[in-house]
Design an enzyme around this catalytic site. Structure first.
Site, PDB file in Angstrom:
ATOM      1  N   ASP A   1       9.069  -0.669  -8.158  1.00 29.68           N
ATOM      2  CA  ASP A   1       7.979  -0.103  -8.806  1.00 29.68           C
ATOM      3  C   ASP A   1       7.996   0.990  -9.702  1.00 29.68           C
ATOM      4  O   ASP A   1       7.015   1.272 -10.089  1.00 29.68           O
ATOM      5  CB  ASP A   1       7.071  -0.038  -7.573  1.00 29.68           C
ATOM      6  CG  ASP A   1       6.548  -1.291  -6.768  1.00 29.68           C
ATOM      7  OD1 ASP A   1       6.803  -2.486  -7.198  1.00 29.68           O
ATOM      8  OD2 ASP A   1       6.029  -1.204  -5.829  1.00 29.68           O
TER       9      ASP A   1
ATOM     10  N   ARG B   1      -6.044  -1.263  -9.733  1.00 33.15           N
ATOM     11  CA  ARG B   1      -5.406  -1.931  -8.540  1.00 33.15           C
ATOM     12  C   ARG B   1      -4.407  -0.764  -7.917  1.00 33.15           C
ATOM     13  O   ARG B   1      -4.473  -0.952  -6.440  1.00 33.15           O
ATOM     14  CB  ARG B   1      -4.426  -3.036  -8.714  1.00 33.15           C
ATOM     15  CG  ARG B   1      -5.294  -4.300  -9.182  1.00 33.15           C
ATOM     16  CD  ARG B   1      -4.049  -5.607  -9.156  1.00 33.15           C
ATOM     17  NE  ARG B   1      -3.086  -5.438  -8.051  1.00 33.15           N
ATOM     18  CZ  ARG B   1      -2.155  -5.539  -7.930  1.00 33.15           C
ATOM     19  NH1 ARG B   1      -1.609  -5.810  -9.196  1.00 33.15           N
ATOM     20  NH2 ARG B   1      -1.341  -5.542  -6.988  1.00 33.15           N
TER      21      ARG B   1
ATOM     22  N   CYS C   1       2.672 -15.334  -9.852  1.00 28.24           N
ATOM     23  CA  CYS C   1       2.180 -14.077 -10.361  1.00 28.24           C
ATOM     24  C   CYS C   1       2.992 -13.509 -11.466  1.00 28.24           C
ATOM     25  O   CYS C   1       4.199 -14.086 -11.826  1.00 28.24           O
ATOM     26  CB  CYS C   1       2.214 -13.167  -9.071  1.00 28.24           C
ATOM     27  SG  CYS C   1       3.552 -11.916  -8.981  1.00 28.24           S
TER      28      CYS C   1
ATOM     29  N   LYS D   1      -1.115   3.109  -1.462  1.00 31.51           N
ATOM     30  CA  LYS D   1      -1.521   1.604  -1.691  1.00 31.51           C
ATOM     31  C   LYS D   1      -0.857   0.533  -0.646  1.00 31.51           C
ATOM     32  O   LYS D   1      -1.201  -0.112   0.169  1.00 31.51           O
ATOM     33  CB  LYS D   1      -1.322   1.150  -3.001  1.00 31.51           C
ATOM     34  CG  LYS D   1      -1.678  -0.316  -3.164  1.00 31.51           C
ATOM     35  CD  LYS D   1      -1.597  -0.835  -4.629  1.00 31.51           C
ATOM     36  CE  LYS D   1      -0.331  -1.311  -5.153  1.00 31.51           C
ATOM     37  NZ  LYS D   1       0.152  -2.552  -4.281  1.00 31.51           N
ATOM     38  N   ASN D   2       0.797   0.818  -0.821  1.00 37.48           N
ATOM     39  CA  ASN D   2       1.505  -0.322  -0.092  1.00 37.48           C
ATOM     40  C   ASN D   2       1.610   0.014   1.351  1.00 37.48           C
ATOM     41  O   ASN D   2       2.300  -0.520   1.892  1.00 37.48           O
ATOM     42  CB  ASN D   2       2.920  -0.376  -0.857  1.00 37.48           C
ATOM     43  CG  ASN D   2       2.859  -0.806  -1.942  1.00 37.48           C
ATOM     44  OD1 ASN D   2       1.814  -1.576  -2.363  1.00 37.48           O
ATOM     45  ND2 ASN D   2       4.052  -1.131  -2.813  1.00 37.48           N
TER      46      ASN D   2
HETATM   47  C1  UD1 Z   1       6.335  -5.120  -1.903  1.00 37.80           C
HETATM   48  C2  UD1 Z   1       5.172  -4.297  -2.433  1.00 37.80           C
HETATM   49  C3  UD1 Z   1       5.595  -4.067  -3.790  1.00 37.80           C
HETATM   50  C4  UD1 Z   1       6.896  -4.055  -4.222  1.00 37.80           C
HETATM   51  C5  UD1 Z   1       7.933  -4.913  -3.394  1.00 37.80           C
HETATM   52  C6  UD1 Z   1       9.579  -4.420  -3.489  1.00 37.80           C
HETATM   53  C7  UD1 Z   1       3.167  -4.094  -1.134  1.00 37.80           C
HETATM   54  C8  UD1 Z   1       1.990  -4.643  -0.957  1.00 37.80           C
HETATM   55  N1  UD1 Z   1       3.977  -4.269  -2.308  1.00 37.80           N
HETATM   56  O1  UD1 Z   1       5.856  -6.281  -2.250  1.00 37.80           O
HETATM   57  O2  UD1 Z   1       4.759  -3.137  -4.730  1.00 37.80           O
HETATM   58  O3  UD1 Z   1       7.513  -4.056  -5.713  1.00 37.80           O
HETATM   59  O4  UD1 Z   1       7.461  -4.755  -1.932  1.00 37.80           O
HETATM   60  O5  UD1 Z   1       9.513  -3.252  -3.013  1.00 37.80           O
HETATM   61  O6  UD1 Z   1       3.834  -3.372  -0.239  1.00 37.80           O
HETATM   62  N2  UD1 Z   1      10.801 -12.885  -1.518  1.00 37.80           N
HETATM   63  C9  UD1 Z   1      11.312 -14.258  -1.273  1.00 37.80           C
HETATM   64  N3  UD1 Z   1      10.579 -14.870  -0.352  1.00 37.80           N
HETATM   65  C10 UD1 Z   1       9.904 -14.425   0.536  1.00 37.80           C
HETATM   66  C11 UD1 Z   1       9.226 -13.041   0.066  1.00 37.80           C
HETATM   67  C12 UD1 Z   1      10.003 -12.225  -0.733  1.00 37.80           C
HETATM   68  O7  UD1 Z   1      12.053 -14.687  -2.031  1.00 37.80           O
HETATM   69  O8  UD1 Z   1       9.228 -14.829   1.599  1.00 37.80           O
HETATM   70  C13 UD1 Z   1      11.388 -12.170  -2.853  1.00 37.80           C
HETATM   71  C14 UD1 Z   1      10.276 -11.878  -3.727  1.00 37.80           C
HETATM   72  O9  UD1 Z   1      10.229 -13.114  -4.703  1.00 37.80           O
HETATM   73  C15 UD1 Z   1      11.045 -10.770  -4.427  1.00 37.80           C
HETATM   74  C16 UD1 Z   1      11.929  -9.949  -3.415  1.00 37.80           C
HETATM   75  O10 UD1 Z   1      12.167 -10.911  -2.300  1.00 37.80           O
HETATM   76  O11 UD1 Z   1      12.008 -11.257  -5.364  1.00 37.80           O
HETATM   77  C17 UD1 Z   1      11.190  -8.716  -2.913  1.00 37.80           C
HETATM   78  O12 UD1 Z   1       9.907  -9.140  -2.179  1.00 37.80           O
HETATM   79  P1  UD1 Z   1       9.233  -8.363  -0.966  1.00 37.80           P
HETATM   80  O13 UD1 Z   1       9.876  -7.218  -0.509  1.00 37.80           O
HETATM   81  O14 UD1 Z   1       8.709  -9.302  -0.088  1.00 37.80           O
HETATM   82  O15 UD1 Z   1       7.893  -7.731  -1.921  1.00 37.80           O
HETATM   83  P2  UD1 Z   1       6.557  -7.683  -1.507  1.00 37.80           P
HETATM   84  O16 UD1 Z   1       6.120  -7.326  -0.179  1.00 37.80           O
HETATM   85  O17 UD1 Z   1       5.927  -8.848  -1.906  1.00 37.80           O
END
Ligand code: UD1
Length: 417
Positions: free
Chosen positions: A304, A396, A116, A22-23
């Site tokens: 995850d 999902r 979320c 998925k990711n």
């Molecule tokens: C992706 C995965 C999700 C997984 C996560 C961490 C997808 C579609 N989803 O989510 O399943 O749990 O990686 O492995 O691939 N953060 C900030 N600012 C930002 C972006 C992130 O503070 O601009 C924080 C988030 O709140 C979180 C952390 O960084 O606490 C990790 O987020 P991130 O690695 O960006 O996860 P996603 O890409 O949303």
């Protein structure tokens, strides 16, 4: 709303075929907007998130034939650079169209994803990165507006290796006719899969799997045929199911090399783990040993898989400790597991789990994707009947979960509500 009904206590034995990730597929679908040629993606999982992304791309003007495991995308004529609130709020990964839209239109308007269930999840890292790559950014009525203005910096350092920010910036950099270096980039296998896709489209991405990505973009990217990597989180979830139920599962098309942190911890808990190139076999014949683990970006233990391991440790022999460092507020499953007899105490980002000899079936409610998976696992090992409501969260991210589990001996059925 659909419900799962599980009669627990049956050891799972047999084979499960792991679906595409998925990711990995979501960013690759977004990246297909970068080219006006035809894109064909194989090994696409049939998931609600995939259909949501297809809906968003269709809304933007792409022509999509979404027939998993095959998906084709024709983005020749895009009609909009706006990702609307109604679509973005149903799936945070929608923000991955930001980079591709900025590349195609030199501007983009994307709704903020909003709160979320697993914490605040801001997008500041994405925006800071785009700013460094020359975009002017403004906020308007819940939307982020980006416009390509200044000369992009050649080197961008991410303050934290965010998966989504790395992907968004990589995609944009792949369309800039110059070299961009991303430092402190995330190292997940899904990043490497996106890098393979972008390279096949004519960009050059070096360093995938390390924290330094060097992207040499191309002004025109071409069509691609790409096969998505297997889902390491789906495979990890079923590996926990085998351990928890003292069963024996062969996970076909899994990539054990993407799952080292998870498989090592299962072995530590007492499971037998046999790794092949594209298959992993996990079996257990005793109560799992207690573990101490901390979630970290890849190659660390994945956030995850945290909820699923909490279910495992709920019946572990001894006291386990889980520290969640990646997301805030990602212990929503703990309260539901407690309803099934687990002994879990929370303090901030730390959960202390005192292993019980057994769990008891109960009615529980799923709160997010991986929390729901944890409840299914607990239901599989609990005595008696567990009813899980709001299983749309599972749809999902897990393709036909109940069918796959039934095929290896679980007593699980879906009640349409
Ligand atoms: C992706 C995965 C999700 C997984 C996560 C961490 C997808 C579609 N989803 O989510 O399943 O749990 O990686 O492995 O691939 N953060 C900030 N600012 C930002 C972006 C992130 O503070 O601009 C924080 C988030 O709140 C979180 C952390 O960084 O606490 C990790 O987020 P991130 O690695 O960006 O996860 P996603 O890409 O949303």
């Amino acid at each position: 709303m659909d419900t799962f009904v599980i009669d627990g206590g049956k050891p799972l034995r047999g084979k499960i075929t792991i679906s595409g990730s998925k990711n990995a597929v979501l960013p690759i679908m977004a990246a297909s907007l970068l080219t006006s040629d035809f894109v064909e993606i194989e090994n696409v999982p049939n998931l609600r998130d995939v259909h949501t992304m297809a809906k968003l791309l269709t809304w933007l003007g792409a022509k999509i034939d979404c027939a998993p495991p095959r998906l084709t995308i024709d983005s020749r004529r895009l009609r909009s650079f706006v990702a609307p609130y109604e679509l973005v709020r149903t799936m945070r990964a929608s923000i991955l169209v930001m980079g591709p839209l900025l590349a195609r239109f030199r501007k983009a308007r994307v709704s903020l994803p909003g709160g979320c269930a697993i914490g605040a999840r801001p997008i500041d890292l994405h925006l800071k990165g785009f700013q460094a790559l020359g975009a002017a950014i403004s906020l308007d009525a819940g939307y982020v507006e980006l416009a390509a203005k200044d000369t992009p910096k050649r080197i961008v350092r991410l303050p934290f290796p965010s998966v989504g920010a790395t992907e968004n910036l990589m995609m944009y950099a792949a369309a800039l006719p110059r070299q961009t270096t991303l430092l402190n980039a995330s190292r997940e296998p899904e990043i490497s899969d996106l890098a393979a896709f972008l390279t096949a489209a004519g960009a050059s991405v070096q360093g995938a799997g390390t924290s330094k990505l060097v992207v040499r973009g191309a002004a025109r990217l071409q069509g691609v045929k790409h096969r998505v990597v297997p889902d390491r989180i789906e495979a990890g979830t079923y590996a926990v199911a085998a351990t928890l139920t003292r069963g024996d599962l062969r996970l076909l098309h899994a990539r054990p090399d993407h799952m080292a942190a998870v498989l090592d911890r299962l072995a530590e808990a007492g499971a037998r783990v046999d790794r092949d190139v594209d298959e992993v076999r996990v079996s257990a014949d005793r109560r799992p040993r207690a573990l101490t683990l901390t979630t970290m970006p890849y190659p660390g233990f994945p956030t995850d898989m945290q909820a699923q391991f909490m279910s495992l440790m709920a019946v572990g022999d001894g006291t386990s400790v889980i520290t969640e460092t990646v997301f805030e507020n990602r212990f929503l499953h703990a309260a539901e597991l407690t309803r099934m007899g687990a002994d879990i105490s929370l303090e901030g980002r730390v959960a202390v789990i005192k292993g019980a000899r057994c769990l008891k079936g109960a009615p529980v409610t799923a709160s997010d994707l991986r929390a729901s998976a944890a409840l299914v696992l607990a239901g599989l090992v609990a005595e008696g009947k567990t009813t899980i409501s709001r299983v749309y969260h599972l749809d999902r991210g897990y393709e036909t979960m109940e069918k796959k589990l039934r095929s290896v001996g679980a007593a699980i059925r879906r009640k349409h509500g």
